[in-house]
Write an enzyme that holds these catalytic residues in place. Structure first.
Site, PDB file in Angstrom:
ATOM      1  N   LYS A  90      -1.552  -2.858   8.117  1.00 56.13           N
ATOM      2  CA  LYS A  90      -2.700  -2.482   8.943  1.00 56.13           C
ATOM      3  C   LYS A  90      -2.707  -3.297  10.228  1.00 56.13           C
ATOM      4  O   LYS A  90      -2.355  -4.481  10.230  1.00 56.13           O
ATOM      5  CB  LYS A  90      -4.004  -2.715   8.166  1.00 56.13           C
ATOM      6  CG  LYS A  90      -4.221  -1.741   7.025  1.00 56.13           C
ATOM      7  CD  LYS A  90      -5.567  -1.978   6.373  1.00 56.13           C
ATOM      8  CE  LYS A  90      -5.840  -0.937   5.294  1.00 56.13           C
ATOM      9  NZ  LYS A  90      -7.154  -1.153   4.636  1.00 56.13           N
ATOM     10  N   ARG A 106      -0.772  -2.338  -6.919  1.00 58.71           N
ATOM     11  CA  ARG A 106      -1.047  -3.433  -5.978  1.00 58.71           C
ATOM     12  C   ARG A 106      -2.012  -4.451  -6.596  1.00 58.71           C
ATOM     13  O   ARG A 106      -1.769  -5.664  -6.554  1.00 58.71           O
ATOM     14  CB  ARG A 106      -1.629  -2.821  -4.699  1.00 58.71           C
ATOM     15  CG  ARG A 106      -2.008  -3.801  -3.600  1.00 58.71           C
ATOM     16  CD  ARG A 106      -2.424  -2.980  -2.371  1.00 58.71           C
ATOM     17  NE  ARG A 106      -3.039  -3.794  -1.337  1.00 58.71           N
ATOM     18  CZ  ARG A 106      -2.365  -4.444  -0.406  1.00 58.71           C
ATOM     19  NH1 ARG A 106      -1.049  -4.428  -0.417  1.00 58.71           N
ATOM     20  NH2 ARG A 106      -2.995  -5.134   0.534  1.00 58.71           N
ATOM     21  N   HIS A 147      -3.088  -9.259   3.766  1.00 59.18           N
ATOM     22  CA  HIS A 147      -4.506  -9.390   4.088  1.00 59.18           C
ATOM     23  C   HIS A 147      -4.678 -10.302   5.302  1.00 59.18           C
ATOM     24  O   HIS A 147      -4.112 -11.392   5.344  1.00 59.18           O
ATOM     25  CB  HIS A 147      -5.281  -9.984   2.914  1.00 59.18           C
ATOM     26  CG  HIS A 147      -5.452  -9.048   1.770  1.00 59.18           C
ATOM     27  ND1 HIS A 147      -5.718  -9.464   0.478  1.00 59.18           N
ATOM     28  CD2 HIS A 147      -5.396  -7.691   1.708  1.00 59.18           C
ATOM     29  CE1 HIS A 147      -5.819  -8.428  -0.320  1.00 59.18           C
ATOM     30  NE2 HIS A 147      -5.618  -7.333   0.401  1.00 59.18           N
ATOM     31  N   TYR A 159      -9.179 -11.578  -6.260  1.00 56.73           N
ATOM     32  CA  TYR A 159      -8.250 -11.724  -7.386  1.00 56.73           C
ATOM     33  C   TYR A 159      -8.391 -13.067  -8.091  1.00 56.73           C
ATOM     34  O   TYR A 159      -7.734 -13.310  -9.095  1.00 56.73           O
ATOM     35  CB  TYR A 159      -6.810 -11.529  -6.900  1.00 56.73           C
ATOM     36  CG  TYR A 159      -6.571 -10.165  -6.335  1.00 56.73           C
ATOM     37  CD1 TYR A 159      -6.527  -9.046  -7.151  1.00 56.73           C
ATOM     38  CD2 TYR A 159      -6.439  -9.974  -4.955  1.00 56.73           C
ATOM     39  CE1 TYR A 159      -6.344  -7.774  -6.625  1.00 56.73           C
ATOM     40  CE2 TYR A 159      -6.249  -8.708  -4.426  1.00 56.73           C
ATOM     41  CZ  TYR A 159      -6.206  -7.619  -5.264  1.00 56.73           C
ATOM     42  OH  TYR A 159      -6.022  -6.362  -4.735  1.00 56.73           O
ATOM     43  N   ARG A 207       0.858  -1.188   0.000  1.00 52.31           N
ATOM     44  CA  ARG A 207       0.000   0.000   0.000  1.00 52.31           C
ATOM     45  C   ARG A 207       0.889   1.231   0.000  1.00 52.31           C
ATOM     46  O   ARG A 207       2.015   1.204   0.507  1.00 52.31           O
ATOM     47  CB  ARG A 207      -0.898   0.005   1.237  1.00 52.31           C
ATOM     48  CG  ARG A 207      -1.790  -1.216   1.375  1.00 52.31           C
ATOM     49  CD  ARG A 207      -2.542  -1.188   2.701  1.00 52.31           C
ATOM     50  NE  ARG A 207      -3.426  -2.337   2.861  1.00 52.31           N
ATOM     51  CZ  ARG A 207      -3.096  -3.477   3.472  1.00 52.31           C
ATOM     52  NH1 ARG A 207      -1.872  -3.613   3.978  1.00 52.31           N
ATOM     53  NH2 ARG A 207      -3.952  -4.466   3.586  1.00 52.31           N
ATOM     54  N   HIS A 265      -2.440   2.163  -5.818  1.00 48.83           N
ATOM     55  CA  HIS A 265      -3.224   0.975  -5.497  1.00 48.83           C
ATOM     56  C   HIS A 265      -3.463   0.113  -6.734  1.00 48.83           C
ATOM     57  O   HIS A 265      -3.650  -1.108  -6.619  1.00 48.83           O
ATOM     58  CB  HIS A 265      -4.555   1.381  -4.859  1.00 48.83           C
ATOM     59  CG  HIS A 265      -4.951   0.474  -3.731  1.00 48.83           C
ATOM     60  ND1 HIS A 265      -4.253   0.414  -2.544  1.00 48.83           N
ATOM     61  CD2 HIS A 265      -5.956  -0.444  -3.625  1.00 48.83           C
ATOM     62  CE1 HIS A 265      -4.820  -0.475  -1.744  1.00 48.83           C
ATOM     63  NE2 HIS A 265      -5.843  -1.012  -2.380  1.00 48.83           N
TER      64      HIS A 265
END
Length: 332
Positions: free
Chosen positions: A207, A277, A300, A309, A183, A274
């Protein structure tokens, strides 16, 4: 004879009662307590705290202006529904979902702390349908054209000039985005210690402060990062990617840089960090990479997030149709 409680006795709270003084607690005071809890007990990131503060300030302003409500005890389902209907008029579904989640967290906290007996969100169904869109990607030939343009511009720039220094940094940013799929906030937060070019890997803090190691598998990527590191060494910056004065390279600077180079390369496509990504993940999946490796690469928490995806991409679809479609057996 009725025994009177002594002054030191603390009367027990019965179900449905509020602790003394909660009726007078303002929403502003409740928000302040909640943010302190998020900062010091939940240890949330500065970015998340800022988003929470903005969301709850807007809620407070709406209730004070439209409902004349300041006390937490006076906020019920009707007031919250009015605010949600107000947000519906101008917010995209994704932003609306986030703001509702922030409000739910606040009132859940207040209920748990016995500031209110029951959260007004209890038995309140709020369903926001978010449009399901496939990730936008950049075709490989256009990524190739972008890289060739920036490498050519860097090679043509005079050594030791500010232009050459900036172009080399831009190349290092592009290589890192495409090599790792990070990111943009993760990229801009990298420190010199995070980038281990001796072992060809980068430590990424994602995150929720989750850490992951991402390998650098292309020699050109490593060589460009090494050259950039040597050139930027004189700035002694806290950040791996820095601006001209040694400060942290901002996310907006990366977006602006991408827009400028894509336009100069003749690619009239709106490219964002993004999208790099998304492109990396999609191309890896179409090339047969295991979805769990892609999940780790992207950072993730849930595999469900990564499974977007697994949708059939244009390249795979075209390959399948060329091989199997019955039209090939129909004579012209």
């Amino acid at each position: 004879m009725i025994r009177q409680p002594s002054e030191t006795t603390t009367p027990a709270l019965t179900l449905g009662t509020r602790p003394k003084g909660s009726e007078r607690m303002t929403l502003a005071a409740a928000i302040s307590q909640f943010l302190l809890h998020c900062r010091h007990e939940k240890n949330l990131s500065t970015k998340t705290l800022k988003a929470y503060a903005t969301d709850l300030r807007q809620l407070s302003e709406f209730l004070a202006r439209g409902c004349n409500v300041e006390a937490v005890s006076n906020i019920g389902k009707a007031e919250l529904r009015g605010y949600i209907h107000h947000l519906h008029t101008f917010l995209a579904p994704k932003s609306l979902i986030r703001k509702i989640a922030t409000m739910k967290s606040l009132f859940h906290f207040l209920e748990r702390e016995d500031v209110i007996p029951v959260s007004p969100f209890r038995k309140m169904e709020v369903r926001i349908r978010e449009p399901r869109r496939l990730p936008r990607t950049v075709p490989l030939d256009q990524i190739t054209q972008l890289f060739r343009h920036v490498y050519a511009a860097s090679a043509a720039a005079q050594e030791g000039t500010a232009q050459r220094e900036t172009l080399l940094r831009d190349l290092a940013v592009l290589e890192t985005l495409f090599a790792t799929g990070v990111r943009v906030a993760e990229l801009c937060s990298l420190t010199p210690e995070d980038v281990d070019l001796g072992r060809d890997r980068i430590r990424v803090i994602g995150k929720g402060a989750r850490e992951r190691m991402v390998q650098l598998c292309h020699p050109q990527t490593v060589a460009t990062l090494q050259e950039y590191r040597l050139q930027a060494a004189h700035r002694s910056s806290t950040w791996f990617f820095s601006n001209r004065v040694g400060g942290r390279l901002s996310e907006q600077s990366v977006r602006t840089m991408l827009r400028r180079h894509t336009k100069e390369a003749g690619l009239y496509l709106h490219v964002t960090p993004h999208m790099f990504r998304h492109s990396v993940a999609t191309m890896l999946h179409e090339d047969g990479a295991d979805i769990r490796y892609i999940q780790h690469l992207l950072g993730h928490r849930s595999l469900t997030t990564t499974q977007i995806y697994t949708e059939i991409g244009e390249t795979s679809q075209r390959r399948m149709l060329l091989r199997h479609h019955p039209r090939r057996n129909v004579p012209a």
